[in-house]
Design a protein around this motif. Structure first.
Motif, PDB file in Angstrom:
ATOM      1  N   ASP A  30      -6.248 -11.038  -1.973  1.00 57.40           N
ATOM      2  CA  ASP A  30      -6.028  -9.628  -2.304  1.00 57.40           C
ATOM      3  C   ASP A  30      -5.198  -8.921  -1.233  1.00 57.40           C
ATOM      4  O   ASP A  30      -4.292  -8.135  -1.543  1.00 57.40           O
ATOM      5  CB  ASP A  30      -7.370  -8.917  -2.482  1.00 57.40           C
ATOM      6  CG  ASP A  30      -8.095  -9.346  -3.746  1.00 57.40           C
ATOM      7  OD1 ASP A  30      -7.455  -9.944  -4.632  1.00 57.40           O
ATOM      8  OD2 ASP A  30      -9.317  -9.086  -3.845  1.00 57.40           O
ATOM      9  N   GLN A  31      -5.503  -9.216   0.032  1.00 60.16           N
ATOM     10  CA  GLN A  31      -4.738  -8.620   1.127  1.00 60.16           C
ATOM     11  C   GLN A  31      -3.287  -9.080   1.080  1.00 60.16           C
ATOM     12  O   GLN A  31      -2.357  -8.274   1.270  1.00 60.16           O
ATOM     13  CB  GLN A  31      -5.366  -8.979   2.464  1.00 60.16           C
ATOM     14  CG  GLN A  31      -4.591  -8.453   3.667  1.00 60.16           C
ATOM     15  CD  GLN A  31      -5.169  -8.938   4.986  1.00 60.16           C
ATOM     16  OE1 GLN A  31      -6.269  -9.487   5.035  1.00 60.16           O
ATOM     17  NE2 GLN A  31      -4.423  -8.741   6.057  1.00 60.16           N
ATOM     18  N   GLU A  34      -1.408  -7.358  -1.698  1.00 59.64           N
ATOM     19  CA  GLU A  34      -1.115  -5.975  -1.339  1.00 59.64           C
ATOM     20  C   GLU A  34       0.074  -5.890  -0.385  1.00 59.64           C
ATOM     21  O   GLU A  34       0.970  -5.052  -0.560  1.00 59.64           O
ATOM     22  CB  GLU A  34      -2.355  -5.335  -0.711  1.00 59.64           C
ATOM     23  CG  GLU A  34      -2.186  -3.870  -0.343  1.00 59.64           C
ATOM     24  CD  GLU A  34      -3.454  -3.268   0.252  1.00 59.64           C
ATOM     25  OE1 GLU A  34      -3.374  -2.131   0.755  1.00 59.64           O
ATOM     26  OE2 GLU A  34      -4.510  -3.934   0.231  1.00 59.64           O
ATOM     27  N   GLU A  35       0.094  -6.759   0.632  1.00 55.26           N
ATOM     28  CA  GLU A  35       1.204  -6.758   1.587  1.00 55.26           C
ATOM     29  C   GLU A  35       2.521  -7.099   0.905  1.00 55.26           C
ATOM     30  O   GLU A  35       3.539  -6.411   1.097  1.00 55.26           O
ATOM     31  CB  GLU A  35       0.931  -7.772   2.698  1.00 55.26           C
ATOM     32  CG  GLU A  35      -0.152  -7.387   3.671  1.00 55.26           C
ATOM     33  CD  GLU A  35      -0.336  -8.432   4.756  1.00 55.26           C
ATOM     34  OE1 GLU A  35       0.521  -9.347   4.869  1.00 55.26           O
ATOM     35  OE2 GLU A  35      -1.340  -8.343   5.480  1.00 55.26           O
ATOM     36  N   THR A  37       3.303  -6.937  -2.236  1.00 57.18           N
ATOM     37  CA  THR A  37       3.697  -5.909  -3.195  1.00 57.18           C
ATOM     38  C   THR A  37       4.481  -4.796  -2.494  1.00 57.18           C
ATOM     39  O   THR A  37       5.510  -4.331  -2.994  1.00 57.18           O
ATOM     40  CB  THR A  37       2.464  -5.327  -3.894  1.00 57.18           C
ATOM     41  OG1 THR A  37       1.819  -6.359  -4.652  1.00 57.18           O
ATOM     42  CG2 THR A  37       2.858  -4.192  -4.836  1.00 57.18           C
TER      43      THR A  37
END
Length: 223
Positions: A30-31, A34-35, A37
């Motif tokens: 997930d991290q 997010e990065e 993206t």
């Protein structure tokens, strides 16, 4: 190229941001998404063709600064986590893999990693294998750039004989090209040594057919 030229290039967005990753276990997915993206929204994904065009013509050819995510070593999670997220986001990633790590039988991969400065994460130590398979390397190579991180995670200072060159530079490139059907364009040493620090190793890299070298601070066009 003077300071004013560099400043103008930065102001006009004619630069390349390279972000290095190593282990990307499932717990970090997930991290990582997010990065990546955020990077995908702010930067243009850069391919080998984009780099080749820039070095051949001096023309940037992109509407934004460039971005390359780089995933090192050849971990299994390159295939299960990193590549799928990059696929979702339309990013072209580079995967420098340690070819002898991939060659290792699964029950020997932890020992190989411990002996060759390959960091592991606790959550994956119970897995049946830690490294990519060659079939997974081939699959990643369909959309992304796969290059050698030497044969056994070697620093430049450990490559001093013809046998070292064959094992760490020549055979890894040959193997990746056979598996992916794509040119393995770049060499990457452990510790990210740049091209231009040693005549013997520089000549070996050129003779092996590489066109780029990735270091800690740059992607160098060497041929």
């Amino acid at each position: 190229m003077g300071f004013a030229d560099y400043r103008t290039s930065l102001e006009e967005g004619r630069y390349l941001r390279v972000v290095n990753y190593h282990n990307t276990p499932a717990s970090t997915a997930d991290q990582l998404r997010e990065e990546l993206t955020a990077y995908a929204e702010a930067f243009a994904s850069v391919t080998v063709a984009d780099l080749d065009r820039f070095y051949a013509t001096g023309e940037w050819g992109l509407d934004r600064p460039g971005f390359i995510p780089v995933f090192y070593e050849g971990y299994r999670n390159n295939h299960t986590v990193a590549a799928p997220i990059c696929d979702e986001l339309g990013l072209t990633a580079w995967f420098p893999i340690i070819t002898r790590f991939v060659d290792c039988p699964p029950d020997e991969q932890r020992a190989f990693a411990d002996a060759h400065d390959i960091d592991l994460v606790e959550e994956e130590l119970s897995y049946d294998r830690l490294a990519l398979t060659w079939d997974e390397v081939a699959e990643i190579g369909r959309r992304h750039v796969v290059v050698p991180h030497t044969g056994s995670h070697s620093p430049i200072g450990a490559i001093v004989t013809a046998a070292d060159v064959e094992r760490e530079l020549v055979e890894p490139r040959r193997r990746i090209q056979e598996v992916t059907g794509q040119e393995a364009v770049a060499n990457v040493y452990l510790y990210g040594t740049p091209f231009g620090t040693s005549d013997f190793q520089d000549r070996a890299v050129l003779d092996a057919g590489y066109r780029y070298q990735i270091s800690n601070t740059m992607i160098q066009r060497i041929a």
